[in-house]
Design a protein around this motif. Sequence first.
Motif, PDB file in Angstrom:
ATOM      1  N   GLY A   1      61.490 -25.533  51.293  1.00  6.02           N
ATOM      2  CA  GLY A   1      62.427 -24.547  50.775  1.00  6.02           C
ATOM      3  C   GLY A   1      61.893 -23.151  50.583  1.00  6.02           C
ATOM      4  N   ALA A   2      60.658 -22.873  51.000  1.00  2.00           N
ATOM      5  CA  ALA A   2      60.056 -21.550  50.808  1.00  2.00           C
ATOM      6  C   ALA A   2      60.541 -20.573  51.880  1.00  2.00           C
ATOM      7  CB  ALA A   2      58.534 -21.663  50.853  1.00  2.00           C
ATOM      8  N   ASP A   3      60.360 -19.292  51.589  1.00  2.00           N
ATOM      9  CA  ASP A   3      60.566 -18.242  52.584  1.00  2.00           C
ATOM     10  C   ASP A   3      59.224 -18.014  53.273  1.00  2.00           C
ATOM     11  OD1 ASP A   3      63.267 -17.813  51.836  1.00  2.00           O
ATOM     12  OD2 ASP A   3      62.582 -16.631  50.131  1.00  2.00           O
ATOM     13  N   VAL A   4      59.163 -18.306  54.567  1.00  2.00           N
ATOM     14  CA  VAL A   4      57.889 -18.415  55.280  1.00  2.00           C
ATOM     15  C   VAL A   4      57.764 -17.350  56.362  1.00  2.00           C
ATOM     16  CG1 VAL A   4      56.428 -19.941  56.656  1.00  2.00           C
ATOM     17  CG2 VAL A   4      57.887 -20.901  54.866  1.00  2.00           C
ATOM     18  N   VAL A   5      56.588 -16.747  56.434  1.00  2.00           N
ATOM     19  CA  VAL A   5      56.218 -15.910  57.574  1.00  2.00           C
ATOM     20  C   VAL A   5      54.997 -16.553  58.227  1.00  2.00           C
ATOM     21  CG1 VAL A   5      55.391 -13.669  58.358  1.00  2.00           C
ATOM     22  CG2 VAL A   5      57.100 -13.797  56.521  1.00  2.00           C
ATOM     23  N   ALA A   6      55.129 -16.910  59.499  1.00  2.00           N
ATOM     24  CA  ALA A   6      54.020 -17.453  60.279  1.00  2.00           C
ATOM     25  C   ALA A   6      53.486 -16.333  61.157  1.00  2.00           C
ATOM     26  CB  ALA A   6      54.487 -18.629  61.130  1.00  2.00           C
ATOM     27  N   ALA A   7      52.193 -16.033  61.038  1.00  2.00           N
ATOM     28  CA  ALA A   7      51.605 -14.897  61.764  1.00  2.00           C
ATOM     29  C   ALA A   7      50.444 -15.364  62.630  1.00  2.00           C
ATOM     30  CB  ALA A   7      51.126 -13.835  60.777  1.00  2.00           C
ATOM     31  N   ASP A   8      50.380 -14.811  63.838  1.00  2.00           N
ATOM     32  CA  ASP A   8      49.305 -15.154  64.767  1.00  2.00           C
ATOM     33  C   ASP A   8      49.249 -14.065  65.843  1.00  2.00           C
ATOM     34  OD1 ASP A   8      47.897 -18.227  65.182  1.00  2.00           O
ATOM     35  OD2 ASP A   8      47.639 -16.768  66.782  1.00  2.00           O
ATOM     36  N   LEU A   9      48.231 -14.137  66.700  1.00  2.00           N
ATOM     37  CA  LEU A   9      48.124 -13.225  67.833  1.00  2.00           C
ATOM     38  C   LEU A   9      48.496 -13.892  69.150  1.00  2.00           C
ATOM     39  CD1 LEU A   9      44.811 -11.309  67.013  1.00  2.00           C
ATOM     40  CD2 LEU A   9      47.139 -10.388  66.958  1.00  2.00           C
ATOM     41  N   ASP A  10      48.736 -15.198  69.123  1.00  2.00           N
ATOM     42  CA  ASP A  10      49.037 -15.968  70.328  1.00  2.00           C
ATOM     43  C   ASP A  10      50.547 -15.989  70.543  1.00  2.00           C
ATOM     44  OD1 ASP A  10      49.566 -17.969  72.218  1.00  2.00           O
ATOM     45  OD2 ASP A  10      47.799 -19.121  71.639  1.00  2.00           O
ATOM     46  N   ASP A  11      51.018 -15.199  71.518  1.00  2.00           N
ATOM     47  CA  ASP A  11      52.457 -15.095  71.750  1.00  2.00           C
ATOM     48  C   ASP A  11      53.082 -16.416  72.172  1.00  2.00           C
ATOM     49  OD1 ASP A  11      52.695 -12.348  71.132  1.00  2.00           O
ATOM     50  OD2 ASP A  11      51.907 -11.812  73.113  1.00  2.00           O
ATOM     51  N   THR A  12      52.340 -17.211  72.945  1.00  2.00           N
ATOM     52  CA  THR A  12      52.877 -18.506  73.375  1.00  2.00           C
ATOM     53  C   THR A  12      53.074 -19.434  72.182  1.00  2.00           C
ATOM     54  OG1 THR A  12      51.792 -18.300  75.532  1.00  2.00           O
ATOM     55  CG2 THR A  12      52.478 -20.506  74.858  1.00  2.00           C
ATOM     56  N   ALA A  13      52.063 -19.485  71.311  1.00  2.00           N
ATOM     57  CA  ALA A  13      52.180 -20.307  70.110  1.00  2.00           C
ATOM     58  C   ALA A  13      53.322 -19.826  69.223  1.00  2.00           C
ATOM     59  CB  ALA A  13      50.864 -20.300  69.342  1.00  2.00           C
ATOM     60  N   LEU A  14      53.482 -18.518  69.089  1.00  2.00           N
ATOM     61  CA  LEU A  14      54.542 -17.972  68.242  1.00  2.00           C
ATOM     62  C   LEU A  14      55.924 -18.329  68.773  1.00  2.00           C
ATOM     63  CD1 LEU A  14      53.037 -14.462  67.430  1.00  2.00           C
ATOM     64  CD2 LEU A  14      53.444 -16.322  65.807  1.00  2.00           C
TER      65      LEU A  14
ATOM     66  N   GLY B   1      62.120 -19.997  46.474  1.00  2.00           N
ATOM     67  CA  GLY B   1      61.697 -18.802  45.765  1.00  2.00           C
ATOM     68  C   GLY B   1      60.281 -18.371  46.085  1.00  2.00           C
ATOM     69  N   ASP B   2      59.460 -19.266  46.641  1.00  2.00           N
ATOM     70  CA  ASP B   2      58.097 -18.892  47.023  1.00  2.00           C
ATOM     71  C   ASP B   2      58.106 -18.134  48.344  1.00  2.00           C
ATOM     72  OD1 ASP B   2      56.571 -19.950  44.875  1.00  2.00           O
ATOM     73  OD2 ASP B   2      56.840 -21.965  45.695  1.00  2.00           O
ATOM     74  N   ARG B   3      57.244 -17.145  48.435  1.00  2.00           N
ATOM     75  CA  ARG B   3      57.074 -16.353  49.648  1.00  2.00           C
ATOM     76  C   ARG B   3      55.711 -16.709  50.226  1.00  2.00           C
ATOM     77  NH1 ARG B   3      57.967 -13.235  45.593  1.00  2.00           N
ATOM     78  NH2 ARG B   3      56.069 -11.981  45.844  1.00  2.00           N
ATOM     79  N   VAL B   4      55.724 -17.358  51.392  1.00  2.00           N
ATOM     80  CA  VAL B   4      54.512 -17.962  51.956  1.00  2.00           C
ATOM     81  C   VAL B   4      54.135 -17.280  53.259  1.00  2.00           C
ATOM     82  CG1 VAL B   4      53.452 -20.092  52.784  1.00  2.00           C
ATOM     83  CG2 VAL B   4      55.136 -20.190  50.927  1.00  2.00           C
ATOM     84  N   LEU B   5      52.880 -16.862  53.361  1.00  2.00           N
ATOM     85  CA  LEU B   5      52.317 -16.371  54.620  1.00  2.00           C
ATOM     86  C   LEU B   5      51.371 -17.420  55.166  1.00  2.00           C
ATOM     87  CD1 LEU B   5      51.650 -14.182  56.757  1.00  2.00           C
ATOM     88  CD2 LEU B   5      49.894 -13.323  55.176  1.00  2.00           C
ATOM     89  N   ASP B   6      51.619 -17.880  56.397  1.00  2.00           N
ATOM     90  CA  ASP B   6      50.691 -18.762  57.108  1.00  2.00           C
ATOM     91  C   ASP B   6      49.970 -17.891  58.127  1.00  2.00           C
ATOM     92  OD1 ASP B   6      49.289 -20.748  58.361  1.00  2.00           O
ATOM     93  OD2 ASP B   6      51.030 -21.874  59.047  1.00  2.00           O
ATOM     94  N   LEU B   7      48.764 -17.456  57.769  1.00  2.00           N
ATOM     95  CA  LEU B   7      48.021 -16.488  58.570  1.00  2.00           C
ATOM     96  C   LEU B   7      47.123 -17.208  59.575  1.00  2.00           C
ATOM     97  CD1 LEU B   7      47.214 -13.551  59.084  1.00  2.00           C
ATOM     98  CD2 LEU B   7      45.546 -13.752  57.240  1.00  2.00           C
ATOM     99  N   GLY B   8      47.306 -16.885  60.865  1.00  2.00           N
ATOM    100  CA  GLY B   8      46.633 -17.648  61.910  1.00  2.00           C
ATOM    101  C   GLY B   8      47.305 -18.995  62.039  1.00  2.00           C
TER     102      GLY B   8
END
Length: 235
Positions: free
Chosen positions: A35-48, A14-21
């Motif tokens: 169990g969270a709904d996660v968005v991982a955000a970055d500018l590094d396409d290789t890392a993503l 039920g938690d909505r988590v942003l991992d920024l950078g």
Amino acid sequence: MLTVDFDRFRVGPGDRVLDLGCGDGRHAYAAYKRGADVVAADLDDTALKDVRDMFANLAEAGEAPASASALAIRANALRLPFPDGAFNRVIVAETLEHIHADRAVLAEVSRVLTPGGLMVATVPRWWPERICWLLSDEYHEVEGGHIRVYRRGELLGRLRDAGLRPVGGHHAHALHSPYWWLKCAVGPDTKHRLCDLYHRFLVWDIMRSPRPVRFAERVLNPVLGKSLVVYARKP
């Protein structure tokens, strides 16, 4: 190797988590497996790409609940592509020290965080980091390197200015400070036997988590911890 303490920064279904950078995604994976709904955000396409692959592997292996979701996207921290209050948890780990407009980033974090939501920021601790800077210019004078060293009061002030209320904190990774001092002393890119031996020890500790070593680091963290971790809530 987690810098954020998930006993303090609780996430779950039920938690909505942003991992920024998000970098290599270590905190995003931890939140996803809980169990969270996660968005991982970055500018590094290789890392993503690597983060997307790991999300898929975790799902296939059943290491994350079927109800959880995980997404890795390219996003600029100064202009996040999310509506106001999109997340109730935001992680900004070892990221702010790389960005000139850190106040703008924290303003965006506050915007996308729900009222009552919790965020955590981690940065290199002032005095261990200053030793690294004194020992080596190469350590930080690289593309994408560290551009500032935060004092605790400075980081707390930045959070408050963004409308966030600090609610606690701690230090982490005491055993890593001497390793980086050694690396800086011999040269960050220089191969050295002592550095190799110390690195093997750190990898062994991460993989095995021996109780005596974990206890020693917990004792040393308040004095020697390389990272400063601050938790803050949006009123």
